[in-house]
Design a protein around this motif. Structure first.
Motif, PDB file in Angstrom:
ATOM      1  N   GLY A 118      12.298 -60.069 -17.333  1.00 51.85           N
ATOM      2  CA  GLY A 118      13.550 -59.941 -16.581  1.00 51.85           C
ATOM      3  C   GLY A 118      14.303 -58.550 -16.810  1.00 51.85           C
ATOM      4  N   GLY A 119      14.119 -58.158 -17.961  1.00 54.31           N
ATOM      5  CA  GLY A 119      14.664 -56.933 -18.424  1.00 54.31           C
ATOM      6  C   GLY A 119      13.857 -55.764 -17.654  1.00 54.31           C
ATOM      7  N   TRP A 120      12.689 -55.788 -17.637  1.00 54.21           N
ATOM      8  CA  TRP A 120      11.619 -54.676 -16.961  1.00 54.21           C
ATOM      9  C   TRP A 120      11.794 -54.744 -15.586  1.00 54.21           C
ATOM     10  CZ3 TRP A 120       9.909 -50.726 -19.145  1.00 54.21           C
ATOM     11  CH2 TRP A 120       9.706 -50.834 -20.706  1.00 54.21           C
TER      12      TRP A 120
ATOM     13  N   LEU B  16      21.717 -44.543   5.564  1.00 55.34           N
ATOM     14  CA  LEU B  16      22.116 -44.912   3.981  1.00 55.34           C
ATOM     15  C   LEU B  16      23.166 -44.008   3.627  1.00 55.34           C
ATOM     16  CD1 LEU B  16      20.873 -45.544   1.266  1.00 55.34           C
ATOM     17  CD2 LEU B  16      19.762 -43.621   1.319  1.00 55.34           C
ATOM     18  N   GLU B  17      23.128 -42.697   4.196  1.00 57.62           N
ATOM     19  CA  GLU B  17      24.267 -41.894   3.495  1.00 57.62           C
ATOM     20  C   GLU B  17      25.686 -42.277   3.996  1.00 57.62           C
ATOM     21  OE1 GLU B  17      21.148 -38.200   3.139  1.00 57.62           O
ATOM     22  OE2 GLU B  17      22.148 -38.481   5.022  1.00 57.62           O
ATOM     23  N   SER B  18      25.709 -42.800   5.292  1.00 58.05           N
ATOM     24  CA  SER B  18      27.071 -43.338   5.564  1.00 58.05           C
ATOM     25  C   SER B  18      27.656 -44.327   4.669  1.00 58.05           C
ATOM     26  CB  SER B  18      26.913 -43.866   6.985  1.00 58.05           C
ATOM     27  OG  SER B  18      26.361 -43.011   7.999  1.00 58.05           O
ATOM     28  N   PHE B  19      26.730 -45.063   4.097  1.00 57.65           N
ATOM     29  CA  PHE B  19      27.430 -45.971   3.016  1.00 57.65           C
ATOM     30  C   PHE B  19      26.965 -45.861   1.395  1.00 57.65           C
ATOM     31  CE2 PHE B  19      26.766 -48.031   7.271  1.00 57.65           C
ATOM     32  CZ  PHE B  19      28.061 -48.213   7.647  1.00 57.65           C
ATOM     33  N   LEU B  20      26.731 -44.597   1.332  1.00 56.98           N
ATOM     34  CA  LEU B  20      26.228 -44.389  -0.049  1.00 56.98           C
ATOM     35  C   LEU B  20      26.980 -44.588  -1.190  1.00 56.98           C
ATOM     36  CD1 LEU B  20      23.437 -42.985  -1.137  1.00 56.98           C
ATOM     37  CD2 LEU B  20      24.596 -40.897  -1.186  1.00 56.98           C
ATOM     38  N   PRO B  21      28.501 -44.438  -1.043  1.00 56.16           N
ATOM     39  CA  PRO B  21      29.475 -44.858  -2.169  1.00 56.16           C
ATOM     40  C   PRO B  21      29.058 -46.371  -2.416  1.00 56.16           C
ATOM     41  CG  PRO B  21      30.437 -43.520  -0.771  1.00 56.16           C
ATOM     42  CD  PRO B  21      29.241 -43.754   0.031  1.00 56.16           C
ATOM     43  N   TRP B  22      28.865 -47.188  -1.590  1.00 52.99           N
ATOM     44  CA  TRP B  22      28.712 -48.616  -1.640  1.00 52.99           C
ATOM     45  C   TRP B  22      27.706 -48.975  -2.630  1.00 52.99           C
ATOM     46  CZ3 TRP B  22      33.025 -51.480  -0.857  1.00 52.99           C
ATOM     47  CH2 TRP B  22      33.918 -51.044  -0.104  1.00 52.99           C
ATOM     48  N   LEU B  23      26.555 -48.214  -2.873  1.00 54.27           N
ATOM     49  CA  LEU B  23      25.548 -48.577  -3.560  1.00 54.27           C
ATOM     50  C   LEU B  23      26.150 -48.720  -5.323  1.00 54.27           C
ATOM     51  CD1 LEU B  23      22.700 -46.192  -2.742  1.00 54.27           C
ATOM     52  CD2 LEU B  23      23.045 -48.652  -2.163  1.00 54.27           C
ATOM     53  N   GLY B  24      27.388 -48.234  -5.200  1.00 55.21           N
ATOM     54  CA  GLY B  24      27.893 -48.533  -6.541  1.00 55.21           C
ATOM     55  C   GLY B  24      28.246 -49.924  -7.062  1.00 55.21           C
ATOM     56  N   VAL B  25      28.372 -50.799  -5.856  1.00 51.72           N
ATOM     57  CA  VAL B  25      28.617 -52.285  -5.827  1.00 51.72           C
ATOM     58  C   VAL B  25      27.154 -52.970  -6.625  1.00 51.72           C
ATOM     59  CG1 VAL B  25      28.797 -54.637  -5.090  1.00 51.72           C
ATOM     60  CG2 VAL B  25      30.115 -52.241  -4.211  1.00 51.72           C
ATOM     61  N   ALA B  26      26.057 -52.185  -6.104  1.00 56.24           N
ATOM     62  CA  ALA B  26      24.855 -52.790  -6.668  1.00 56.24           C
ATOM     63  C   ALA B  26      24.497 -52.320  -8.112  1.00 56.24           C
ATOM     64  CB  ALA B  26      23.502 -52.156  -5.736  1.00 56.24           C
ATOM     65  N   VAL B  27      25.061 -51.108  -8.252  1.00 57.05           N
ATOM     66  CA  VAL B  27      24.875 -50.390  -9.708  1.00 57.05           C
ATOM     67  C   VAL B  27      25.781 -51.529 -10.606  1.00 57.05           C
ATOM     68  CG1 VAL B  27      25.427 -48.872 -11.382  1.00 57.05           C
ATOM     69  CG2 VAL B  27      24.483 -48.255  -9.195  1.00 57.05           C
ATOM     70  N   ALA B  28      26.837 -51.891 -10.218  1.00 61.50           N
ATOM     71  CA  ALA B  28      27.703 -52.740 -11.012  1.00 61.50           C
ATOM     72  C   ALA B  28      26.998 -54.116 -11.255  1.00 61.50           C
ATOM     73  CB  ALA B  28      29.010 -52.815 -10.523  1.00 61.50           C
ATOM     74  N   LEU B  29      26.646 -54.528 -10.239  1.00 60.84           N
ATOM     75  CA  LEU B  29      25.769 -55.722 -10.084  1.00 60.84           C
ATOM     76  C   LEU B  29      24.592 -55.818 -11.291  1.00 60.84           C
ATOM     77  CD1 LEU B  29      25.924 -57.140  -6.724  1.00 60.84           C
ATOM     78  CD2 LEU B  29      27.117 -57.821  -8.596  1.00 60.84           C
ATOM     79  N   LEU B  30      23.809 -54.706 -11.244  1.00 57.28           N
ATOM     80  CA  LEU B  30      22.697 -54.514 -12.187  1.00 57.28           C
ATOM     81  C   LEU B  30      23.336 -54.458 -13.423  1.00 57.28           C
ATOM     82  CD1 LEU B  30      20.206 -52.338 -10.580  1.00 57.28           C
ATOM     83  CD2 LEU B  30      19.764 -54.585 -11.146  1.00 57.28           C
ATOM     84  N   LEU B  31      24.507 -53.929 -13.810  1.00 58.75           N
ATOM     85  CA  LEU B  31      24.904 -53.856 -15.262  1.00 58.75           C
ATOM     86  C   LEU B  31      25.099 -55.152 -15.973  1.00 58.75           C
ATOM     87  CD1 LEU B  31      25.661 -52.000 -17.457  1.00 58.75           C
ATOM     88  CD2 LEU B  31      27.803 -51.488 -16.444  1.00 58.75           C
ATOM     89  N   ALA B  32      25.841 -55.931 -14.868  1.00 59.48           N
ATOM     90  CA  ALA B  32      26.463 -57.275 -15.319  1.00 59.48           C
ATOM     91  C   ALA B  32      25.007 -58.022 -15.546  1.00 59.48           C
ATOM     92  CB  ALA B  32      27.232 -57.888 -14.045  1.00 59.48           C
TER      93      ALA B  32
ATOM     94  N   SER C  38      19.452 -57.424 -22.503  1.00 61.70           N
ATOM     95  CA  SER C  38      18.011 -56.699 -22.594  1.00 61.70           C
ATOM     96  C   SER C  38      18.465 -55.434 -22.927  1.00 61.70           C
ATOM     97  CB  SER C  38      17.414 -56.904 -21.282  1.00 61.70           C
ATOM     98  OG  SER C  38      16.365 -55.975 -21.176  1.00 61.70           O
ATOM     99  N   ALA C  39      17.749 -54.871 -23.931  1.00 64.76           N
ATOM    100  CA  ALA C  39      18.065 -53.360 -24.229  1.00 64.76           C
ATOM    101  C   ALA C  39      17.399 -52.509 -23.074  1.00 64.76           C
ATOM    102  CB  ALA C  39      17.458 -53.198 -25.461  1.00 64.76           C
ATOM    103  N   VAL C  40      16.208 -52.900 -22.764  1.00 65.67           N
ATOM    104  CA  VAL C  40      15.539 -52.328 -21.689  1.00 65.67           C
ATOM    105  C   VAL C  40      16.212 -52.116 -20.563  1.00 65.67           C
ATOM    106  CG1 VAL C  40      13.536 -52.143 -20.028  1.00 65.67           C
ATOM    107  CG2 VAL C  40      13.117 -52.888 -22.717  1.00 65.67           C
TER     108      VAL C  40
END
Length: 328
Positions: free
Chosen positions: A25-27, A57-73, A80-82
């Motif tokens: 899952g980490g990988w 894609l660029e019209s909604f680019l800032p909203w990729l931050g939501v995906a980043v936050a979910l991945l971090l969670a 997983s350290a990886v």
């Protein structure tokens, strides 16, 4: 009693330190994080055909931050350290692109103009209330789009006392506390739109800090459909407006308008390559009921656009935006 032998994978998982559990899952998270970081860092490399997918894609680019936050969670839950290390890549890419917008704005400067940009909507049922809300913002300049009869007369009457100088061409207008001169329409009409379409105006504002060429524009709308993003007319109009700004002889320029695009959208490159955009604030302005993008823009040349923010909703489907512009 005979004890059952546990599978090797279970034994390994129990023996593994907490920081490296959930290897597979980490990988998987790491792979998604790498792809997300690549999209953020190299969004200009995403092809615009078919369907202008790059602009979409660029019209909604800032909203990729939501995906980043979910991945971090997910990485934190899996311990997983990886995954955790990998998620730092899209985090860094997002912060590089948009982190500055989260910082507080600086204090007002001595050579600063406050401006308001608002698409008031041609279906606005209470233009008088909209005008009062704009007056309360206390701006030096107010740019309006979708000015149609009979609402135009209401705006002109309501704004007259606070903004004695104004110019309207077609469906766009500029109201100013300072004198105006050199008023003229700006031709940003795409070739396939019939004559009579007029959505650009230019005037010189004689401010206490020097002359400023103010442009007000309303670029053609874009639509999202089965074929992708239909932005050809918007892009053509942006190129025409970019040429007009490039030919402007007055050193300081402020562009206000409903540009039907985010500043990250490559379709607005003829403008963003020539003008400074807001340094602070997201100010998502559309749609007013649930804003997901800032398509109402304030840009400038020989000036800095500081903090930009939205104002309370009016009778329009857009939110007004207010920005401070510091002249150099």
């Amino acid at each position: 009693m005979v004890e059952r032998a546990e599978p090797d994978a279970v034994v390994a998982a129990r023996a593994a330190p907490p920081g490296v559990r959930g290897g597979r899952g980490g990988w998987a998270v790491a792979g998604i994080a790498g792809a997300l970081a690549g999209v953020l860092a190299f969004h200009r490399a995403v092809p615009n055909t078919p369907g202008r997918v790059g602009s979409l894609l660029e019209s909604f680019l800032p909203w990729l931050g939501v995906a980043v936050a979910l991945l971090l969670a997910v990485a934190l839950v899996r311990r997983s350290a990886v995954a955790l290390v990998s998620v730092l890549l899209p985090v860094a890419a997002w912060v590089h692109l948009f982190g500055g917008l989260l910082l507080p704005g600086t204090g007002g400067g001595v050579r600063e103009l406050t401006v308001v940009q608002h698409n008031v909507s041609d279906e606005n049922r209470d233009p008088a209330a909209t005008a009062r809300a704009l007056i309360e913002a206390g701006a030096d300049l107010v740019a309006l789009e979708e000015l149609v009869a009979p609402q135009l007369a209401v705006y002109e009457k309501a704004l007259a006392a606070d903004y004695p100088h104004h110019v309207v061409r077609g469906t766009v207008g500029l109201w100013s506390t300072y004198p105006l001169s050199g008023e003229r329409p700006v031709d940003i009409k795409p070739a396939d739109i019939p004559e009579g379409w007029s959505r650009g105006v230019r005037a010189v504002v004689h401010s206490p800090y020097g002359d400023v060429a103010a442009y007000v524009a309303h670029l053609p709308s874009v639509r999202i459909g089965a074929g992708g993003l239909a932005s050809q007319r918007r892009d053509e109009s942006a190129r025409l407006l970019g040429r007009a700004v490039a030919a402007e002889r007055t050193d300081a320029v402020i562009l206000l308008g409903d540009l039907n695009g985010a500043v990250e959208d490559r379709g607005l490159a003829p403008l963003t390559s020539r003008l400074n955009v807001a340094e602070r604030g997201f100010a998502f302005s559309f749609p007013a009921a649930f804003p997901v993008a800032r398509i109402d823009q304030v840009m400038a040349r020989s000036a800095t656009v500081g903090h930009i923010r939205t104002l309370p909703a009016t009778g329009s489907d857009h939110l007004p935006v207010l920005a401070r512009v510091a002249l150099r």
